[in-house]
Design an enzyme around this catalytic site. Sequence first.
Site, PDB file in Angstrom:
ATOM      1  N   VAL A 138      23.462  -0.041  -8.827  1.00 16.06           N
ATOM      2  CA  VAL A 138      22.873   1.008  -8.276  1.00 16.06           C
ATOM      3  C   VAL A 138      22.813   0.801  -6.667  1.00 16.06           C
ATOM      4  O   VAL A 138      22.896  -0.296  -6.313  1.00 16.06           O
ATOM      5  CB  VAL A 138      21.543   1.219  -8.977  1.00 16.06           C
ATOM      6  CG1 VAL A 138      21.675   1.758 -10.237  1.00 16.06           C
ATOM      7  CG2 VAL A 138      20.689   0.002  -8.599  1.00 16.06           C
ATOM      8  N   GLU A 139      22.353   1.757  -6.019  1.00 20.64           N
ATOM      9  CA  GLU A 139      22.286   1.923  -4.472  1.00 20.64           C
ATOM     10  C   GLU A 139      23.491   1.135  -3.793  1.00 20.64           C
ATOM     11  O   GLU A 139      23.329   0.455  -2.867  1.00 20.64           O
ATOM     12  CB  GLU A 139      21.017   0.860  -4.082  1.00 20.64           C
ATOM     13  CG  GLU A 139      19.653   1.623  -4.543  1.00 20.64           C
ATOM     14  CD  GLU A 139      18.619   1.078  -3.960  1.00 20.64           C
ATOM     15  OE1 GLU A 139      18.787   0.234  -2.712  1.00 20.64           O
ATOM     16  OE2 GLU A 139      17.573   1.477  -4.230  1.00 20.64           O
ATOM     17  N   GLY A 140      24.582   1.732  -4.104  1.00 17.44           N
ATOM     18  CA  GLY A 140      25.964   1.145  -3.706  1.00 17.44           C
ATOM     19  C   GLY A 140      26.344   0.233  -4.565  1.00 17.44           C
ATOM     20  O   GLY A 140      25.900  -1.007  -4.543  1.00 17.44           O
TER      21      GLY A 140
END
Length: 815
Positions: free
Chosen positions: A497-499
């Site tokens: 997640v988040e990149g």
Amino acid sequence: MTTLLWIIAMILVLGALAYLRVSLLTATIAAAVVMTAGWTLDVVGPISWIIFLVVALPLNISAFRQNVISRPLMKVYRGIMPEMSSTEKEAIEAGTTWWEADLFAGNPNWKKLHNYPVARLSADEQAFLDGPVEEVCRMVNQHQVSHQLADLPADVWQYLKDNGFFAMIIKKKYGGLEYSAYAQSRVLQKLAGLSSELASTVGVPNSLGPGELLQHYGTPEQQNHYLPRLAKGLEVPCFALTSPEAGSDAGSIPDFGIVCKGQWEGEEVLGMKLTWNKRYITLAPVATVLGLAFKLRDPEHLLGDKEELGITCALIPTDMEGVETGRRHFPLNCMFQNGPTHGNEVFVPLSFIIGGPKMAGQGWRMLVECLSVGRGITLPSNSAGGVKTAALATGAYARIRRQFKLPIGKLEGIEEPMARIGGNAYLMDAVTTLTTTGIDLGEKPSVISAIVKYHLTDRMQKCVIDAMDIHGGKGVCLGPNNYLGRGYQAAPIAITVEGANILTRSMIIYGQGAIRCHPYVLAEMESAFDTESGQGLANFDAAIFGHIGFATSNFIRSFWLGLTSSRFSNAPYSDKTKRYYQQMNRFSANLALLSDLAMATLGGNLKRKERISARLGDLLSQLYLASATLKRYEDEGRQADDLPLVQWAVEDALYKLQASLDDLLDNFPMGLGGALRVVMFPFGRPLKRPSDVLDHKVAKIMQTPCESRDRLGKGQFWTNSEHNAVGIQEQTLLDIIASEPLHDKVCKASGKRLPFMWLDKVAAEGKALGVLSDDEVNLLERAEIGRMKSINVDDFDPAELRPEVVSTTSQERAA
């Protein structure tokens, strides 16, 4: 002979001037002085002077240099470097650079690093950790959350709302706690050591989402309405960015809005019809207000001349007609609330845009600026907290559990993975502390946030694997007494997640870092394509000649520091850390030189050479991790007992850096790697991985109650409470250590070597022999109960393994 000595003197002077990075004018004057000395010694003649003046004078006459040299260079530069797109430019310009820029520049200022303030909690922040955070940890039964309820219990949800857990970032004037980034990190670390669901539920509202965006960009009306409600838990927020077709490539989201007129509360107003299909949205199943990212279009030009306005962020109440909250996702048995959300032509007024209509199309900048803060806190802190708890829990287990008549922690095969866990726990806590210090100083460190997101989640996953290997069957059998299994399952979530980590390493860290951290590249790019201000050529001239001097300096620095193994370079201390600073000076110069050469040889193609970019990013990243570790050692008073942890962490980071540098040279463009290897590694690779002796010292700290061990696990939830298997095991560790001399006493009195098990029977024999007091008997009996609880695994009636069917919905439990 005189001529040779003069040539050597000229080379040494120019090399020293380049090493020291003096100005062009100063270097010219110094060269003229050496030329004059050569004239005096009859070494330099008129022709040499003419050549010198022909070269030196044009370089120092700015008007001539700009038109004759810089103008053609700028034309070539435009052909090599493509102009940045608007989204690339916004991403590059978003946020700030901080300590990472010093590391990138080839000459770190260690005094600057150590002058950053020491991170501290306020009295209110410490009271929150000791009070509400401690209490909510006591309330959570992780097995109940992950296996029975598939959610946090209703009383935990209510406690989080009532005690401001969702309001840590919200300012006090809106009813929030307004805690520092450092305090937020400490809260999340403590929660993450117990429950990833608990940490995720608290972390998301305090990270990228409606609260953060409203405080920075919201209109006064939006702030006054939503922020007090968010602070009190009357609203549960989520932020919807990721779509099925656009995960890490968030700029390509297909979700859209059309500017149009429509009916709102009985009146015709200017608004938007929104259509979206989002997934992986944390808290979406229970959210009452949805932060939505979409691309806004204005085909009828109701707002102006532009038709494609760009990414926009709006706040949408989830109870509106047309807003569909999907069912829950099931992310690897980690039961935080996560799911899809959909909408088809949902009409809302333009006032729903965060910041109002004037912020239409400004969403991408808003997102990347806020993400640089949130991404620097939440996932890195959760990772650090998980590893800190795993470090001490694994150390306790390895001291309690025995095989081959020894605590398994004394086996060398166990010491190796234990050292990785302990060394990383020290490093990761140091990194989160330095990063949040920067945020609290007002920085929005987009490059650092990418570094810490990737490396701390990656190290966390590897440490959890090591911990599972050490625990063996204890780790793989789930149940109330298994404090590792769910974290092991959930580790890939943080990676994704988040990149996604692959993208973060191969594109983002260096993709942003090369331009943002380099002292000249961004100025060159901006000035080269500046056709309006009239200062483009002058600015390009200053940048390009500054860049040439910078590259020359880094070549000389790399050569000299490689030749001398950096032993004469600056270090702030002369103790056992001195060589670390000196080696980092060397690698910083290498990074700066290799960056310039990579950009010169590849130009705009560098961003497509992802493996080159990834390795350059590794150099910057490991320098940051190592420097954070040294900063922690300084801030904590240079505790000599902690030195093995410091040494392991720094040596591991620098060894990894060296490995990436070695791979980079093997694959450097245009076959330059061999020549560069001679410059950088004239005597071979200088560094080794942490030694077996160092591994032993770190493993010993993890198993031995002491101040170093306390600092390693500082701030985590160690309370000996009903549902905290880690806290119960901590007490058992103390009891086992206290029992060992009693065991020896009974063995001596009985004349036989008793196995270190069945300590209750040992206690009975010691009492019968009259060598143990009642308190000592009680201690051995308690130690045996704890020992068996620590080494045993849970078992269940087959019916218990079926998840409990709960009649209430997730929304009702969270309400």
